[in-house]
Each structure stands twice: as C-alpha cells, then as structure tokens.
Design a protein around this motif. Structure first.
Motif, PDB file in Angstrom:
ATOM      1  N   GLY A  26      -4.009  32.632  64.594  1.00  0.00           N
ATOM      2  CA  GLY A  26      -4.691  33.521  63.648  1.00  0.00           C
ATOM      3  C   GLY A  26      -3.723  34.231  62.720  1.00  0.00           C
ATOM      4  O   GLY A  26      -3.971  34.345  61.519  1.00  0.00           O
ATOM      5  N   ILE A  27      -2.599  34.699  63.282  1.00  0.00           N
ATOM      6  CA  ILE A  27      -1.590  35.370  62.449  1.00  0.00           C
ATOM      7  C   ILE A  27      -0.998  34.395  61.441  1.00  0.00           C
ATOM      8  O   ILE A  27      -0.800  34.731  60.265  1.00  0.00           O
ATOM      9  N   LEU A  28      -0.713  33.168  61.888  1.00  0.00           N
ATOM     10  CA  LEU A  28      -0.133  32.163  60.987  1.00  0.00           C
ATOM     11  C   LEU A  28      -1.094  31.820  59.853  1.00  0.00           C
ATOM     12  O   LEU A  28      -0.691  31.740  58.684  1.00  0.00           O
ATOM     13  N   VAL A  29      -2.355  31.641  60.176  1.00  0.00           N
ATOM     14  CA  VAL A  29      -3.355  31.319  59.144  1.00  0.00           C
ATOM     15  C   VAL A  29      -3.491  32.465  58.152  1.00  0.00           C
ATOM     16  O   VAL A  29      -3.593  32.263  56.939  1.00  0.00           O
ATOM     17  N   GLY A  30      -3.468  33.706  58.664  1.00  0.00           N
ATOM     18  CA  GLY A  30      -3.557  34.857  57.774  1.00  0.00           C
ATOM     19  C   GLY A  30      -2.374  34.947  56.829  1.00  0.00           C
ATOM     20  O   GLY A  30      -2.531  35.228  55.628  1.00  0.00           O
ATOM     21  N   ILE A  31      -1.165  34.709  57.348  1.00  0.00           N
ATOM     22  CA  ILE A  31       0.037  34.755  56.504  1.00  0.00           C
ATOM     23  C   ILE A  31       0.007  33.658  55.450  1.00  0.00           C
ATOM     24  O   ILE A  31       0.317  33.893  54.272  1.00  0.00           O
ATOM     25  N   LEU A  32      -0.378  32.452  55.864  1.00  0.00           N
ATOM     26  CA  LEU A  32      -0.437  31.341  54.913  1.00  0.00           C
ATOM     27  C   LEU A  32      -1.509  31.577  53.850  1.00  0.00           C
ATOM     28  O   LEU A  32      -1.304  31.267  52.667  1.00  0.00           O
ATOM     29  N   GLY A  33      -2.653  32.124  54.254  1.00  0.00           N
ATOM     30  CA  GLY A  33      -3.712  32.401  53.284  1.00  0.00           C
ATOM     31  C   GLY A  33      -3.297  33.453  52.273  1.00  0.00           C
ATOM     32  O   GLY A  33      -3.482  33.272  51.061  1.00  0.00           O
ATOM     33  N   LEU A  59      -9.247  33.366  44.452  1.00  0.00           N
ATOM     34  CA  LEU A  59     -10.590  33.340  45.042  1.00  0.00           C
ATOM     35  C   LEU A  59     -10.898  31.971  45.633  1.00  0.00           C
ATOM     36  O   LEU A  59     -11.595  31.877  46.656  1.00  0.00           O
ATOM     37  N   VAL A  60     -10.382  30.923  45.013  1.00  0.00           N
ATOM     38  CA  VAL A  60     -10.554  29.583  45.572  1.00  0.00           C
ATOM     39  C   VAL A  60      -9.833  29.484  46.914  1.00  0.00           C
ATOM     40  O   VAL A  60     -10.345  28.893  47.875  1.00  0.00           O
ATOM     41  N   CYS A  61      -8.635  30.068  46.996  1.00  0.00           N
ATOM     42  CA  CYS A  61      -7.890  30.085  48.262  1.00  0.00           C
ATOM     43  C   CYS A  61      -8.664  30.847  49.331  1.00  0.00           C
ATOM     44  O   CYS A  61      -8.672  30.457  50.506  1.00  0.00           O
ATOM     45  N   VAL A  62      -9.316  31.931  48.943  1.00  0.00           N
ATOM     46  CA  VAL A  62     -10.123  32.697  49.889  1.00  0.00           C
ATOM     47  C   VAL A  62     -11.277  31.845  50.416  1.00  0.00           C
ATOM     48  O   VAL A  62     -11.567  31.831  51.618  1.00  0.00           O
ATOM     49  N   GLY A  63     -11.938  31.116  49.516  1.00  0.00           N
ATOM     50  CA  GLY A  63     -13.018  30.246  49.940  1.00  0.00           C
ATOM     51  C   GLY A  63     -12.546  29.153  50.879  1.00  0.00           C
ATOM     52  O   GLY A  63     -13.207  28.840  51.877  1.00  0.00           O
ATOM     53  N   ALA A  64     -11.374  28.575  50.584  1.00  0.00           N
ATOM     54  CA  ALA A  64     -10.822  27.539  51.458  1.00  0.00           C
ATOM     55  C   ALA A  64     -10.475  28.112  52.829  1.00  0.00           C
ATOM     56  O   ALA A  64     -10.687  27.462  53.865  1.00  0.00           O
TER      57      ALA A  64
END
Length: 202
Positions: A26-33, A59-64
């Motif tokens: 979860g931390i890794l995904v949050g950092i990458l996002g 915003l596209v990155c947020v949707g992904a």
C-alpha cells in the motif's frame, strides 16, 4: 452493522491487523501514484504542454490508481480516500510546478508602473489593483500586473517581475485574458513574485 461493514470494506474485510507485505504494498502504490501525478505535472510545466501542466494528466493518474486498487480488491473505503487525496494533489500541484520552473530558469526584468487601475472586488471580498507597466526603454507591455500592485502603488514605482523566457508557463500575477506576451515582447510568464521599491511582495 454487518451489512454496513461489508459495504464499506468490500471484499478486503478481515479481522486483526493487516500483514506487513500488504502494508508495504500500500505504501509503495501510494508513493508511485503521488510520484506519477507530480512528475507528469512538472514535465508539462517544464515543456509547456497545457494538458499535462494544468493537472489533467494528474487526474488521469488518479483514475488509474483507483482502478488498480479496485482491481486488486482493496477495501472500498481505501479506494475512496486514495481517490480523494489524489484529486486534491492533482489540483494543487500545477501551481507549485510552475513556481519550480520559474525558480530554475526564470529571469528577472525591471519594469516601471505607468498607471494604476482602481481596486475591484474579487471572489474573496478583497480589492484587486491592476498596474500597467513599461520596460526600461519606456515600451508599454501588454500585460497588467495585479500581484504586488496595491493601494499605495503609484506611477513611477519600479517592479521586478520573474518571467519564463521559453514561454512554457501561462502568465501568473497578471490580468487574465491579456495574452502570453512577456517582458520585452518575449513570450514568457510573469512570475508570482513582484518587487516594489526593493521589497519582494508575499
């Protein structure tokens, strides 16, 4: 309560603390996002691509990110919180990215106030003044500055404006709809910082 708990957490409902690998993922995904949102916006501001610099790509990155979390079975509450924080970040980063670009390659040009328009009320209820300016040679510029222009500003006062010589950033601190012409007729963006009589304005 059981039905409500299932609706909030979804398929990721479990008892006890989550395993360490799940926390790390979860931390890794949050950092990458967050990194993707910041990187795309900064790249757009640096290269002058409005679709990236204005936060649309963020915003596209947020949707992904939200789709990825839903695909891997993350709890619905986490997906909603991540999407909300991502949207806030994507809307906030463009202004910061423009400031970073100006700090790296911005140039300072001295201008002189030629006239001051009376203040008009803004959305926040504060009066806004617009200063028409000219360069050192006396040539009027096509933009009017509002940041650093106040009630005590008078014709003849000197400003120092920060602009982007490559014109990659839309004008900030200037009247909207006046075009993208910068100082000395070069395409550029007026910086958010203006100096009056030697003192930088906030």
């Amino acid at each position: 309560m059981a039905h409500l708990r299932v609706m909030v957490w979804g398929p990721a409902e479990f008892v006890g603390l989550p395993p360490w690998w799940l926390v790390g993922e979860g931390i890794l995904v949050g950092i990458l996002g967050a990194g993707a949102i910041v990187a795309t916006t900064l790249f757009g501001a640096w290269t002058g691509r409005p679709s990236l610099a204005d936060g649309e790509a963020g915003l596209v990155c947020v949707g992904a990110l939200a789709l990825y979390l839903a695909f891997v079975g993350a709890e619905r509450a986490l997906v909603g919180i991540a999407a909300l924080l991502g949207v806030c970040l994507a809307l906030r980063v463009p202004q910061t990215a423009a400031g970073v670009v100006l700090a790296e390659r911005g140039q300072v040009q001295s201008v002189v106030v030629t006239s001051v328009e009376n203040g008009r009320a803004t959305a926040g209820g504060h009066a806004r003044y617009l200063c028409s300016v000219a360069d050192a040679d006396g040539t009027p510029l096509k933009v009017r500055i509002w940041r650093g222009c106040g009630q005590t500003t008078r014709p003849g006062d000197a400003f120092a404006v920060v602009y982007d010589p490559k014109g990659a950033i839309a004008p900030r601190g200037a009247q909207e709809g006046t075009g993208n012409d910068g100082v000395d007729g070069r395409p550029g963006a007026l910086g958010a910082r203006a100096r009056r009589r030697g003192a930088w304005s906030p």
